[in-house]
Design a protein around this motif. Structure first.
Motif, PDB file in Angstrom:
ATOM      1  N   LYS A   6       0.832  -1.200   0.000  1.00 46.83           N
ATOM      2  CA  LYS A   6       0.000   0.000   0.000  1.00 46.83           C
ATOM      3  C   LYS A   6       0.868   1.252   0.000  1.00 46.83           C
ATOM      4  O   LYS A   6       0.590   2.217  -0.720  1.00 46.83           O
ATOM      5  N   ALA A   7       1.948   1.228   0.813  1.00 49.62           N
ATOM      6  CA  ALA A   7       2.849   2.380   0.870  1.00 49.62           C
ATOM      7  C   ALA A   7       3.534   2.609  -0.466  1.00 49.62           C
ATOM      8  O   ALA A   7       3.706   3.751  -0.907  1.00 49.62           O
ATOM      9  N   ARG A   8       3.907   1.515  -1.141  1.00 49.60           N
ATOM     10  CA  ARG A   8       4.559   1.647  -2.453  1.00 49.60           C
ATOM     11  C   ARG A   8       3.602   2.225  -3.484  1.00 49.60           C
ATOM     12  O   ARG A   8       4.001   3.050  -4.316  1.00 49.60           O
ATOM     13  N   LYS A   9       2.345   1.783  -3.434  1.00 49.72           N
ATOM     14  CA  LYS A   9       1.355   2.322  -4.372  1.00 49.72           C
ATOM     15  C   LYS A   9       1.147   3.813  -4.142  1.00 49.72           C
ATOM     16  O   LYS A   9       1.090   4.598  -5.093  1.00 49.72           O
ATOM     17  N   LEU A  10       1.031   4.205  -2.863  1.00 49.27           N
ATOM     18  CA  LEU A  10       0.854   5.624  -2.547  1.00 49.27           C
ATOM     19  C   LEU A  10       2.083   6.425  -2.972  1.00 49.27           C
ATOM     20  O   LEU A  10       1.961   7.541  -3.486  1.00 49.27           O
ATOM     21  N   GLU A  11       3.262   5.839  -2.751  1.00 50.02           N
ATOM     22  CA  GLU A  11       4.496   6.524  -3.149  1.00 50.02           C
ATOM     23  C   GLU A  11       4.548   6.711  -4.666  1.00 50.02           C
ATOM     24  O   GLU A  11       4.949   7.769  -5.158  1.00 50.02           O
ATOM     25  N   ALA A  12       4.146   5.660  -5.400  1.00 45.46           N
ATOM     26  CA  ALA A  12       4.143   5.754  -6.862  1.00 45.46           C
ATOM     27  C   ALA A  12       3.176   6.831  -7.341  1.00 45.46           C
ATOM     28  O   ALA A  12       3.482   7.597  -8.264  1.00 45.46           O
ATOM     29  N   VAL A  13       1.992   6.906  -6.690  1.00 45.93           N
ATOM     30  CA  VAL A  13       1.013   7.938  -7.057  1.00 45.93           C
ATOM     31  C   VAL A  13       1.566   9.327  -6.761  1.00 45.93           C
ATOM     32  O   VAL A  13       1.432  10.260  -7.569  1.00 45.93           O
ATOM     33  N   GLU A  14       2.211   9.476  -5.604  1.00 46.61           N
ATOM     34  CA  GLU A  14       2.784  10.771  -5.236  1.00 46.61           C
ATOM     35  C   GLU A  14       3.883  11.184  -6.216  1.00 46.61           C
ATOM     36  O   GLU A  14       3.960  12.340  -6.633  1.00 46.61           O
ATOM     37  N   GLN A  15       4.733  10.219  -6.572  1.00 48.20           N
ATOM     38  CA  GLN A  15       5.809  10.517  -7.515  1.00 48.20           C
ATOM     39  C   GLN A  15       5.262  10.860  -8.893  1.00 48.20           C
ATOM     40  O   GLN A  15       5.759  11.762  -9.568  1.00 48.20           O
ATOM     41  N   MET A  16       4.221  10.132  -9.304  1.00 49.74           N
ATOM     42  CA  MET A  16       3.616  10.414 -10.593  1.00 49.74           C
ATOM     43  C   MET A  16       2.993  11.809 -10.604  1.00 49.74           C
ATOM     44  O   MET A  16       3.142  12.570 -11.570  1.00 49.74           O
ATOM     45  N   ALA A  17       2.298  12.156  -9.520  1.00 47.41           N
ATOM     46  CA  ALA A  17       1.689  13.484  -9.429  1.00 47.41           C
ATOM     47  C   ALA A  17       2.755  14.571  -9.468  1.00 47.41           C
ATOM     48  O   ALA A  17       2.591  15.598 -10.137  1.00 47.41           O
ATOM     49  N   ALA A  18       3.882  14.324  -8.748  1.00 51.99           N
ATOM     50  CA  ALA A  18       4.969  15.304  -8.748  1.00 51.99           C
ATOM     51  C   ALA A  18       5.583  15.442 -10.141  1.00 51.99           C
ATOM     52  O   ALA A  18       5.905  16.546 -10.592  1.00 51.99           O
ATOM     53  N   ALA A  19       5.728  14.288 -10.816  1.00 53.05           N
ATOM     54  CA  ALA A  19       6.308  14.319 -12.168  1.00 53.05           C
ATOM     55  C   ALA A  19       5.419  15.094 -13.133  1.00 53.05           C
ATOM     56  O   ALA A  19       5.889  15.940 -13.903  1.00 53.05           O
ATOM     57  N   ILE A  20       4.131  14.820 -13.091  1.00 50.41           N
ATOM     58  CA  ILE A  20       3.210  15.474 -14.013  1.00 50.41           C
ATOM     59  C   ILE A  20       3.122  16.977 -13.724  1.00 50.41           C
ATOM     60  O   ILE A  20       3.153  17.802 -14.642  1.00 50.41           O
ATOM     61  N   SER A  21       3.024  17.325 -12.435  1.00 46.09           N
ATOM     62  CA  SER A  21       2.931  18.745 -12.091  1.00 46.09           C
ATOM     63  C   SER A  21       4.199  19.490 -12.505  1.00 46.09           C
ATOM     64  O   SER A  21       4.137  20.632 -12.977  1.00 46.09           O
ATOM     65  N   HIS A  22       5.353  18.817 -12.352  1.00 45.73           N
ATOM     66  CA  HIS A  22       6.620  19.439 -12.757  1.00 45.73           C
ATOM     67  C   HIS A  22       6.663  19.650 -14.265  1.00 45.73           C
ATOM     68  O   HIS A  22       7.058  20.722 -14.746  1.00 45.73           O
ATOM     69  N   GLU A  23       6.237  18.631 -15.011  1.00 48.51           N
ATOM     70  CA  GLU A  23       6.286  18.706 -16.467  1.00 48.51           C
ATOM     71  C   GLU A  23       5.283  19.726 -17.027  1.00 48.51           C
ATOM     72  O   GLU A  23       5.557  20.381 -18.031  1.00 48.51           O
ATOM     73  N   ILE A  24       4.127  19.844 -16.384  1.00 49.77           N
ATOM     74  CA  ILE A  24       3.097  20.758 -16.880  1.00 49.77           C
ATOM     75  C   ILE A  24       3.370  22.194 -16.439  1.00 49.77           C
ATOM     76  O   ILE A  24       3.103  23.147 -17.179  1.00 49.77           O
ATOM     77  N   ARG A  25       3.928  22.341 -15.227  1.00 51.88           N
ATOM     78  CA  ARG A  25       4.146  23.691 -14.703  1.00 51.88           C
ATOM     79  C   ARG A  25       5.090  24.507 -15.577  1.00 51.88           C
ATOM     80  O   ARG A  25       4.859  25.699 -15.821  1.00 51.88           O
ATOM     81  N   ASN A  26       6.145  23.887 -16.065  1.00 55.09           N
ATOM     82  CA  ASN A  26       7.139  24.636 -16.852  1.00 55.09           C
ATOM     83  C   ASN A  26       6.550  25.260 -18.118  1.00 55.09           C
ATOM     84  O   ASN A  26       6.688  26.468 -18.334  1.00 55.09           O
ATOM     85  N   PRO A  27       5.883  24.484 -18.990  1.00 62.20           N
ATOM     86  CA  PRO A  27       5.315  25.122 -20.194  1.00 62.20           C
ATOM     87  C   PRO A  27       4.197  26.107 -19.877  1.00 62.20           C
ATOM     88  O   PRO A  27       4.064  27.131 -20.553  1.00 62.20           O
TER      89      PRO A  27
END
Length: 416
Positions: A193-214
């Motif tokens: 469960k912790a790994r799934k939550l971590e993966a979701v958090e990392q994915m959210a951080a990745a997407i927000s980082h990629e979208i924020r710049n443009p």
């Protein structure tokens, strides 16, 4: 000590069986399978214990039935089922007074366990083990009392030692193992469960980082346009940049959508040469600016079935990474081959390469060889698309010597 040795041998069989059941459970690693394996184990315990029963007197049998019955009844809530099995097995030995005692005894205990099991599982670990041992000792007394009341001649020290030491010892051992298994399974579920939550958090951080710049860049140029003091040429230039940045943000969202849902209802016959050529043409200018030479060797008869747009996206991500890995120039080689019903695509660069640890982690959430400059989302998408098409990706690389992506896809025969 014949009776004691007999029980020790029986107990060793139950422990060996438990060991193999644990290995089986670890291999399957599914909650539903664990329940079936648990039920199968306790039923097997009863069968083994019934086979190795010891006849104390004419028709009066003693065995390790209580070991499987108590632990299975309390921990797994299998009391009624196990009691029924014990009664059925006992029936094969004859319908004498011992049989009817067995029916009354285990039938009554099954009803008690049905009520006791929910209360039992809420207790702490040490209390549960103590309860099973105490209950086993009490039931052993109930087995011994009839022997004393009937004035049956038997080896008291041997049987008493087996009933009050061997059987409680077996129940205590199996109960302790069950407790450790419950602890391990609970810990494993927590980690997953912790790994799934971590993966979701990392994915959210990745997407927000990629979208924020443009988006930040686009907002900045929109503010410049609102000032109204720029000429037409600058306005067109700014609008073009805004369009490019918004497309970049859209591509990130599309990558995420493709990763989360790689399967598609679109199934069309795709020309590998056509898709590869389109991708290479789109990166022609970028490769020229970086002094990268592109070499191709295509077989124009290769076809696969899938979604052409997503295959295009997959190849874009891989080829873009290959070009970015050759900042100081190099050679990009793209080849196709067909062996039997398989289509092979090789995309090779002469860039910086990767070590084995980096290769093993390719396609993981939020892992990129570009450090903070990348999110790993592109390769995650590529791996996801290829898997959805029934193919595989194999990577060969060496630091300083470049990287080669081997894509294998199911091919389609071209007639005519």
């Amino acid at each position: 000590m014949e009776f004691t040795i007999h029980f020790l041998f029986n107990l060793s069989l139950l422990l060996v069986l438990l060991f193999f059941c644990i290995l089986w459970s670890e291999r399957l690693n599914k909650y539903e399978s664990n329940k079936k394996i648990t039920t199968a184990y306790f039923l097997s315990c009863l069968i083994i214990s019934s086979i190795f029963t010891y006849e104390v007197h004419n028709g009066i049998l003693l065995g390790l039935n209580n070991v499987g019955f108590i632990v299975g009844g309390l921990y797994a809530g299998l009391g009624p089922l196990l009691a029924l099995v014990i009664i059925i097995i006992r029936g094969f030995y004859g319908f004498n007074i011992d049989f009817w005692i067995t029916v009354l005894f285990y039938g009554g205990m099954a009803l008690c366990f049905r009520w006791l099991s929910p209360w039992f599982v809420l207790k702490r670990k040490r209390y549960r083990v103590f309860i099973t041992i105490a209950l086993t000792s009490f039931l052993s007394i109930l087995h011994i009392v009839p022997l004393e009341l009937l004035n049956i001649t038997y080896e008291r020290i041997d049987i008493w030692f087996a009933c009050f030491v061997i059987i409680p010892l077996g129940v205590g051992l199996i109960s302790s193992i069950m407790e450790e298994l419950c602890k391990i399974y609970a810990l494993r579920r927590h980690v997953l469960k912790a790994r799934k939550l971590e993966a979701v958090e990392q994915m959210a951080a990745a997407i927000s980082h990629e979208i924020r710049n443009p988006l930040t860049s686009a907002i900045g140029f929109i503010q410049l346009l609102r000032e109204g003091s720029i000429d037409k040429e600058k306005e067109n230039q700014y609008l073009s940049i805004i369009k490019t940045e918004l497309k970049s943000a859209e591509r990130v969202i599309q990558d995420y959508f493709t990763f989360s849902s790689p399967n598609t209802n679109i199934t069309e016959t795709i020309s590998i040469e056509k898709v590869l050529q389109e991708v290479l043409d789109s990166y022609h200018l970028m490769s020229s600016l970086q002094s990268i030479q592109i070499k191709t060797n295509f077989l124009n008869t290769l076809r696969v079935v899938g979604d052409e747009q997503r295959l295009h996206q997959c190849l874009v991500n891989i080829i873009k990474n290959a070009i970015e890995a050759m900042n100081s120039g190099g050679i990009l080689t793209v080849e196709t081959e067909s062996v039997g019903e398989k289509v092979f695509i090789r995309i090779k660069d002469t860039g910086i390469g990767m070590n084995q640890e980096q290769i093993d982690r390719l396609g993981e959430p939020y892992y990129s060889t570009k450090g903070d400059m990348g999110t790993g989302l592109g390769l995650m998408v590529s791996y996801s698309i290829v898997r959805a098409m029934g193919g595989t990706i194999h990577v060969e690389s060496k630091e300083g010597a470049g990287t080669c992506f081997h894509l294998t896809l199911p091919g389609v025969k071209v007639h005519g």
